[in-house]
Write an enzyme that holds these catalytic residues in place. Sequence first.
Site, mmCIF file in Angstrom:
data_model
loop_
_atom_site.group_PDB
_atom_site.id
_atom_site.type_symbol
_atom_site.label_atom_id
_atom_site.label_comp_id
_atom_site.label_asym_id
_atom_site.label_seq_id
_atom_site.Cartn_x
_atom_site.Cartn_y
_atom_site.Cartn_z
ATOM 1 N N ASP A 113 46.415 42.302 40.969
ATOM 2 C CA ASP A 113 46.105 41.980 42.437
ATOM 3 C C ASP A 113 46.687 40.227 42.379
ATOM 4 O O ASP A 113 47.341 39.934 43.615
ATOM 5 C CB ASP A 113 44.791 41.784 42.730
ATOM 6 N N ASP A 143 36.854 33.770 36.966
ATOM 7 C CA ASP A 143 36.396 35.242 36.682
ATOM 8 C C ASP A 143 35.712 35.377 35.429
ATOM 9 O O ASP A 143 34.698 36.114 35.021
ATOM 10 C CB ASP A 143 37.311 36.361 36.915
#
Length: 772
Positions: free
Chosen positions: A79, A489
């Site tokens: 992404d 993350d």
Amino acid sequence: MRSNGRRPVGALMAALALVGGLLAAAASPAAARPEAAPTRSAAQADAYTWKNVRVDGGGFVPGIVFNRKEKNLAYARTDIGGAYRWDQSGKRWVPLLDSLDWDHWGWTGVVSLASDSVDPNKVYVAAGTYTNSWDPGNGAILRSSNRGASWQSTTLPFKLGGNMPGRGMGERLAVDPNRNSVLYLGAPSGNGLWRSTDSGVTWSKVTSFPNPGTYVQDASDSSGYLSDNQGVVWVTFDERTGSSGSATKTIYVGVADKDNTVYRSTDAGATWSRVAGQPTGYLSHKGVLDAKNGYLYLTTSDKGGPYDGEKGQVWRYTTATGEWKNISPMADADTYFGYSGLTVDRQKPGTLMVTGYSSWWPDTQIFRSTDSGATWTRAWDFTSYPNRSFRYTQDVSAVPWLTFGTNPSPPEVTPKLGWMTEALEIDPFDSNRMMYGTGATVYGTENLGNWDTGGKIAITPMVKGLEETAVNDLASPPTGAPLLSALGDIGGFRHTDPDAVPARMYTSPTFTTTTSLDYAETSPNTVVRVGNNDSAPRIAFSTDNGANWFQGSEPSGVTGGGTVAAAADGSGFVWAPEGTSAVYHTTGFGNAWSASSGIPAGAVVESDRKNPKKFYGFKAGTFYVSTDGGATFTARASAGLPADGPVRFKALPGAEGDIWLAGGTTGGAYGLWHSTDSGATFTKLSGVQQADTIGFGKAAPGASYQALYTSARIGGVRGIFRSTDAGASWTRINDDAHQWGWTGASITGDPRVYGRVYVATNGRGILRGDIS
């Protein structure tokens, strides 16, 4: 992941049909643009070898694409971290978009990828990270005739969203399997369906396509991120309806519209109609055709994903008769997730698999059918709650941090089978090999047939070489581990060997994202890190160089990590967290915090690397200094310093008051400044047009001043630079093949190895450079 870097690019041409140029052509806003002739300061780059500090994975892999003509040719899209090609000999992924430059960081987001089944040398990428204002550049189609070794580009008249909601749907980009000069692209934001008839060089809108999509995740989101129309989401050809050299006549297209999610053309895209009798109330995430049996399969969800989705169904359409059949693996009443991850075994077309991509608890689910969806088996089943039986074993010893340092109670286990599992593919040449993407890695198996014979499939990470972390901060202490990282993350790592995958991420406590870290310069075993969490703690300390951690207290009102600094001897800390109305200081390990005076909340804070009582801060054009351990700050320099844009600064190890400051914004003050009087005055380096990071490393042989490293524009050239003479001259040390998009978060040299530098990227992990 969301991009940390947002830099304006020039206005991009918007026309109905656009002609693409070579990436090196001046007419195309491309990844490896011709650079101005370098000045002497930037002239001759040292030969550098670049490779990743290994993490292996770390981000969402929403797409895996196997070529249907050539064995072992496969690609993965990420992404925010570019695209990769599978190298079977090394069983690793090879990055393909490292040539993308600073001005085109948005093209590191890949919303779709297509591998040509007629000419396997050709591969196409639909690139663009955001459709809202976070990415100022338009999207592009990148095309390669050598499997991604080099690229040409066509800039589109709209944006693409590799990191937008719905990015796990697809593939949106597809090559006609009979006439490979024809490609289709499903666009977001109401831009409809687009077509190229010259192998991706020019594109035009398919004006006869009736539905550009209607679904948005949250229409009230003023940022444009959740309120974007997710658009046209997949394209599938029925290869039986064409012959070599002639365009395929029957094409199916998926649309993000719960009432009208599948359209078909039977005249090679001239006209389109809604497929009659189709299911409603759901979005079709995937549409895959089994041409041998004449079935079109759909996996659907009530949401666009990749995080959300509470209900879904799986459908089979018989192309010869027009019959629709609900073949969902579970009853609607028992379904609490959406379906995606759809694949057909091309060696045994009656065999298909789907995922419950949004089943977060107790784990994701994978379903398998060998009779075209009439019956299903599952990767795991409940026996007597909370116990489960498994059709798989899972070995993450190659990437041990995938346990996330957890020890959950049943029915959860560690490691997890996955989450956000929108990409799942059976190798079209090998029924035993399957790969699937998760929010953190690529898993796979090479004994998939065991599923059907009562045995267990062996799932292992198949992610080597694919590095997809967003890096917020880096530190290289003089002793102990050579590198400490602050990552989005997955928190970050203590890297004891840059060539080995770390055993575990930071734990006790674990942050979802680490925003800042620091060590005590003269006592490097003392380390502090801060980060984001849904709730406290958001600060942690270590007394053994980051090997083990304990949580600290925090002031009231903290919502995010912000920045943190450790005193040179580790005796105290200064913290500028998000959400509070002040900067704070403490002695010891944060048992009690007191508000600092004289410095605004949200300032960037750092410490002097020699005087343990001295700390520094910066915000909105003003530099601040404390000489009492952070209790009080005094505004010092402001004249000429950047009032806008991100600013990062560091104090030189071993020298009190020697400070380097980088940052700013185009159109305002932007560059690199130096102070030798603790920030009372700063001098701007005239040869540096722009600079965004600054770091120090071991001095060059015979030099008295530490080596400087920066991500900057010097002599008209954007790159990674090194100076061995305190900034008097600079040498570019990267090259056009190694640019990695946006590199503006952090950089540091290694105090133990001259020439070694660690570069933070936004999606391509940590790059390590060494003099060749």
